[in-house]
Design a protein around this motif. Structure first.
Motif, PDB file in Angstrom:
ATOM      1  N   VAL A   1      55.699  59.394  44.494  1.00  0.00           N
ATOM      2  CA  VAL A   1      56.286  59.728  45.666  1.00  0.00           C
ATOM      3  C   VAL A   1      56.106  58.339  46.311  1.00  0.00           C
ATOM      4  CG1 VAL A   1      56.944  61.075  47.632  1.00  0.00           C
ATOM      5  CG2 VAL A   1      55.889  62.296  45.446  1.00  0.00           C
TER       6      VAL A   1
ATOM      7  N   LEU B   1      62.666  58.337  51.880  1.00  0.00           N
ATOM      8  CA  LEU B   1      61.636  58.870  50.970  1.00  0.00           C
ATOM      9  C   LEU B   1      62.444  58.883  49.448  1.00  0.00           C
ATOM     10  CD1 LEU B   1      59.053  60.813  50.409  1.00  0.00           C
ATOM     11  CD2 LEU B   1      60.880  62.663  50.627  1.00  0.00           C
TER      12      LEU B   1
ATOM     13  N   ASN C   1      59.064  70.026  55.462  1.00  0.00           N
ATOM     14  CA  ASN C   1      59.073  69.096  54.281  1.00  0.00           C
ATOM     15  C   ASN C   1      58.386  67.720  54.784  1.00  0.00           C
ATOM     16  OD1 ASN C   1      60.393  71.105  52.957  1.00  0.00           O
ATOM     17  ND2 ASN C   1      62.370  70.048  52.557  1.00  0.00           N
ATOM     18  N   SER C   2      58.976  67.104  55.852  1.00  0.00           N
ATOM     19  CA  SER C   2      58.387  65.962  56.475  1.00  0.00           C
ATOM     20  C   SER C   2      57.051  66.003  56.885  1.00  0.00           C
ATOM     21  CB  SER C   2      59.226  65.491  57.749  1.00  0.00           C
ATOM     22  OG  SER C   2      60.607  65.084  57.341  1.00  0.00           O
TER      23      SER C   2
ATOM     24  N   ILE D   1      54.902  65.464  53.711  1.00  0.00           N
ATOM     25  CA  ILE D   1      55.174  64.177  53.260  1.00  0.00           C
ATOM     26  C   ILE D   1      53.774  63.228  53.987  1.00  0.00           C
ATOM     27  CG2 ILE D   1      56.550  61.741  52.959  1.00  0.00           C
ATOM     28  CD1 ILE D   1      56.800  64.192  50.815  1.00  0.00           C
TER      29      ILE D   1
ATOM     30  N   TYR E   1      50.277  61.520  53.111  1.00  0.00           N
ATOM     31  CA  TYR E   1      50.173  59.751  53.367  1.00  0.00           C
ATOM     32  C   TYR E   1      49.167  59.582  54.514  1.00  0.00           C
ATOM     33  CZ  TYR E   1      53.499  58.346  49.938  1.00  0.00           C
ATOM     34  OH  TYR E   1      54.203  57.834  48.593  1.00  0.00           O
TER      35      TYR E   1
ATOM     36  N   ASP F   1      50.423  68.429  49.122  1.00  0.00           N
ATOM     37  CA  ASP F   1      50.944  67.456  48.433  1.00  0.00           C
ATOM     38  C   ASP F   1      52.435  67.965  48.135  1.00  0.00           C
ATOM     39  OD1 ASP F   1      51.808  66.090  45.787  1.00  0.00           O
ATOM     40  OD2 ASP F   1      50.186  64.771  46.509  1.00  0.00           O
ATOM     41  N   LEU F   2      53.393  66.903  47.955  1.00  0.00           N
ATOM     42  CA  LEU F   2      54.829  67.538  47.704  1.00  0.00           C
ATOM     43  C   LEU F   2      54.629  68.219  46.250  1.00  0.00           C
ATOM     44  CD1 LEU F   2      57.963  67.216  48.193  1.00  0.00           C
ATOM     45  CD2 LEU F   2      57.752  65.147  46.754  1.00  0.00           C
TER      46      LEU F   2
ATOM     47  N   VAL G   1      61.703  59.822  56.304  1.00  0.00           N
ATOM     48  CA  VAL G   1      60.594  60.471  57.078  1.00  0.00           C
ATOM     49  C   VAL G   1      59.804  59.421  58.026  1.00  0.00           C
ATOM     50  CG1 VAL G   1      58.457  61.307  56.422  1.00  0.00           C
ATOM     51  CG2 VAL G   1      60.172  61.878  54.880  1.00  0.00           C
TER      52      VAL G   1
END
Length: 760
Positions: A163, A182, A202-203, A206, A210, A247-248, A273
């Motif tokens: 990702v 993304l 969802n954002s 992410i 990070y 984590d995604l 994102v």
């Protein structure tokens, strides 16, 4: 619905499998199975091995299971290989059938179904023997997942190779990258995600993975313009996250997206994102500090961690810092801590005092968080910590942004990557070049910052001569001098240092600064209770203090004192515990210890502790010091073996979990208060005051007590550990004075500025 993963390998190294139904036979006549990892308190690459066969999920028994079988499982799930396997239902007991038992794999099989076993459903095991695996985090390049819909109430996790946040061209030079398209890597290709079903949760996930504490809104216009000009290459599914995932890969696959080339996602655009960086990672001082995430109240802190964003969790309650018991400690609670401190989501939620034992009360127990609290103090918890000790202190490891810190610094010429001459990447004559650091004033604190910046943990030694390390010949020039660090900085260039005008009389070369690093360190803590309970006054004649006088353990007025006169001594015992993760050892080797003829013993550290009596405004009125003539394990916690004993010129040190006691009745274990007038005072003890030996936490090396002296007796009370020295000065005046002596001021916090000014 549960989208269960079927596997298809698209390159010859791994062969190919069938994508038939759950009960079909492959071309070789062997059954086709499906695998998943399950269980609580786990990451996406580990868990209990579960097999879908004959329309039913079941488990695998640990009898005869091996690392070769684990490799087969992990590769079948798309990971490069296995790191380990765990027997005895370490990820909890499964349900349903135990499909496989006595599995014997060579490691080259393409499916667990191809390994010899008792046969499907033939087992004498119980679910207490369910096997689990830990796979490598890396995915097999080009691995292709084919998803078939099966009836279930759960969803299948997102499984992709990688990702990334792909910044636009104008933002690519910014560090850290906080905003962009993304993209996920699947089947060896980078693909966008359609934003039709995308949401803030969802954002949030992410951004957390990070290293950012939260997401924010962004200007969508330039991204719409860029999206129209770019070739479309969408991933075939939407994503469903709750917002609590670390984590995604822990989010679920959503509905399938119809891929129609450039007409895919016509009602939307590729997902963008935008994240909020923590204040320590803001792109610039002027913009970043104003817009970055701010910690509203410093109610939580991390201590004892080797790297940025990790440590033992400590909470401020009723004016006192305490720890958190690890009962029910999990990733949700750990993530609340990480985001509160300006980091991303939590990578790990550690238990069992993995980051060393704290001090003070255990203030929180059985913490229960939803994951969306702004502070750990908002979570539900049990304030009663009965049965909890500091052996159960909770800790965290957080995701942090990719800042590229380790690319601007290196250790050169060492025997291994953890040691060498310190070399810094700087701009010279319009281009970037490596250079060395002047070793004048170079010490443990400066080496600590170097090791942390490189991600190598704590400093074990700081070197002012590095002639025995053959560094890079092109990096001989000194490019940095006058470096002085408080120890809290993220990078060496955040420390005070001379500006463009380098001042290094010795020059570089053999006198360039060096460092060696380690992932564990000791942590010395003084028992305040022992000091309070053992304090008393003694009047002792000068003729009985000759050895102490030779070792400078008396006040200056003793120089003119008659041998028949008396000195008034404030005596006490000190009990020093090692709460860290490695033994405390003197920096000097045996051969360099100093022999003292009068007391007839060696000093392994000339100054091990400072003892000071101060008036209430911080002025010193009497002082003492103690050399470490004998660092040894006086006593240890139950189950820990003593390792250090001073007898017969033995090895000196303090083992983890042990303590060294300097009794009140030995020489120099005092402060000479002969010249002190009656009144109220502050008594202070500082262990390892010159930072000769690296520790994981220097803040708890200071103990302060209130003292009342009436001329005949003394009372010692309210002893506390870890209180920083109060300094009385104007911040603006300090800045001017520091600039006058050639130092570059950086935007530090109040505590860091105070610590630096104290050292300067």
């Amino acid at each position: 619905k549960l989208y269960t993963i079927m596997i298809q390998y698209e390159y010859p190294n791994y062969g190919s499998g069938s994508s038939g139904g759950p009960c079909t036979q492959s071309d070789s006549g062997k059954p086709v199975i499906q695998l998943r990892l399950a269980g609580g308190k786990r990451k996406h690459y580990e868990g209990r091995v579960e097999v879908f066969y004959n329309g039913e999920w079941g488990t695998v028994c640990d009898d005869d299971f091996s690392i070769y079988a684990a490799h087969v499982v992990c590769r079948e799930l798309g990971f490069l290989d296995a790191e380990s396997w765990l027997p005895s239902a370490k990820y909890g007991r499964g349900e349903g059938r135990i499909w496989l038992d006595n599995v014997h794999c060579s490691g080259s099989e393409k499916s667990l179904a191809h390994c010899p076993s008792n046969g499907f459903g033939v087992s004498d095991c119980k679910h207490s023997e369910d096997v689990g695996v830990v796979c490598s985090k890396k995915r097999i390049p080009g691995f292709k997942f084919i998803r078939n819909q099966l009836s279930s109430d759960e969803g299948v996790p997102v499984q992709v190779e990688d990702v990334r946040i792909r910044a636009t061209y104008s933002h690519r030079k910014r560090i850290p990258i906080t905003e962009g398209f993304l993209e996920v890597k699947d089947g060896g290709k980078w693909r966008q995600i359609c934003n039709v079903d995308w949401n803030e949760m969802n954002s949030r996930v992410i951004c957390g993975m990070y290293g950012f504490p939260g997401e924010k809104r962004f200007n969508v216009r330039p991204y719409k313009f860029l999206a129209k000009r770019r070739k479309k290459n969408f991933w075939g599914f939407s994503v469903n996250c709750t917002g609590n995932e670390a984590d995604l890969a822990e989010c679920k696959v959503g509905r399938e997206i119809e891929l129609k080339g450039n007409r895919t996602c016509e009602q939307g655009m590729p997902v963008v994102v935008s994240c909020v960086p923590g204040r320590a990672f803001a792109p610039s001082v002027s913009i970043g500090y104003r817009k970055a995430y701010r910690v509203e109240q410093p109610l939580v802190r991390l201590r004892g961690g080797a790297l940025i964003g990790e440590g033992r969790v400590e909470v401020l309650r009723n004016g006192e810092w305490g720890t958190v018991c690890d009962d029910d400690w999990n990733l949700k609670a750990a993530t609340v801590v990480c985001r509160e401190l300006g980091f991303g989501s939590a990578k790990e939620a550690f238990t069992g005092a993995r980051m060393g034992q704290g001090i003070g009360p255990v203030v929180m127990n059985e913490v229960e968080c939803s994951g969306f609290e702004k502070s750990l103090t908002e979570c539900r918890f049990n304030s009663e910590a009965l049965g909890c000790s500091h052996e159960e202190d909770a800790a965290v490891k957080c995701n942090i942004p990719a800042m590229g810190f380790n690319k601007r610094l290196r250790l050169s010429g060492g025997r291994n990557p953890y040691e060498g001459r310190v070399e810094v990447l700087t701009e010279r004559n319009g281009s970037l070049a490596w250079g060395s650091v002047c070793s004048d004033s170079w010490g443990t604190m400066e080496a600590m910052v170097v090791c942390r910046q490189l991600g190598l943990g704590f400093a074990s030694h700081a070197f002012q001569e590095t002639w025995y390390w053959q560094g890079d010949a092109s990096a001989e020039a000194v490019v940095m001098s006058g470096v002085r660090c408080s120890g809290t900085e993220l990078t060496l260039d955040q420390c005070l240092h001379h500006g463009k005008h380098i001042q290094c009389p010795k020059g570089g070369g053999r006198f360039a600064a060096g460092a060696s690093c380690t992932l564990t360190a000791p942590d010395l803590v003084l028992s305040s209770q022992v000091v309070e309970q053992t304090t008393y006054l003694e009047d002792r004649p000068m003729y009985a203090l000759q050895c102490a006088h030779e070792e400078h353990c008396l006040s200056s007025s003793a120089e003119q004192a008659d041998s028949t006169s008396y000195r008034r001594l404030l005596r006490f015992s000190s009990q020093i515990h090692n709460n860290g993760q490695s033994d405390f050892r003197p920096r000097a080797a045996h051969h360099s210890w100093v022999w003292h003829e009068c007391h007839r013993h060696y000093h392994s550290m000339e100054v091990f502790t400072h003892y000071d009596l101060m008036n209430l405004n911080g002025t010193k009125v009497a002082e003492g010091h103690k050399a470490s003539f004998c660092l040894e394990d006086t006593h240890c916690d139950e189950g820990i073996q003593k390792r250090y004993e001073c007898a017969n010129f033995g090895a000196q040190g303090i083992t983890v979990g042990c303590w060294d006691t300097y009794r009140h009745d030995i020489d120099c274990q005092w402060v000479d208060i002969t010249d002190v007038k009656p009144g109220d005072y502050i008594f202070q003890i500082v262990i390892n005051p010159n930072y000769e030996v690296a520790e994981s936490d220097y803040a708890n090396n200071i103990m302060k007590c209130r003292a009342r002296y009436d001329g005949h007796r003394i009372w010692m009370y309210n002893c506390v550990i870890g209180k920083s020295i109060t300094l009385y000065f104007s911040d603006s005046i300090t800045s001017v004075k520091l600039r006058e002596i050639g130092y570059v001021m950086q935007p530090f916090s109040e505590s860091v500025r105070f610590a630096i000014a104290q050292k300067v």
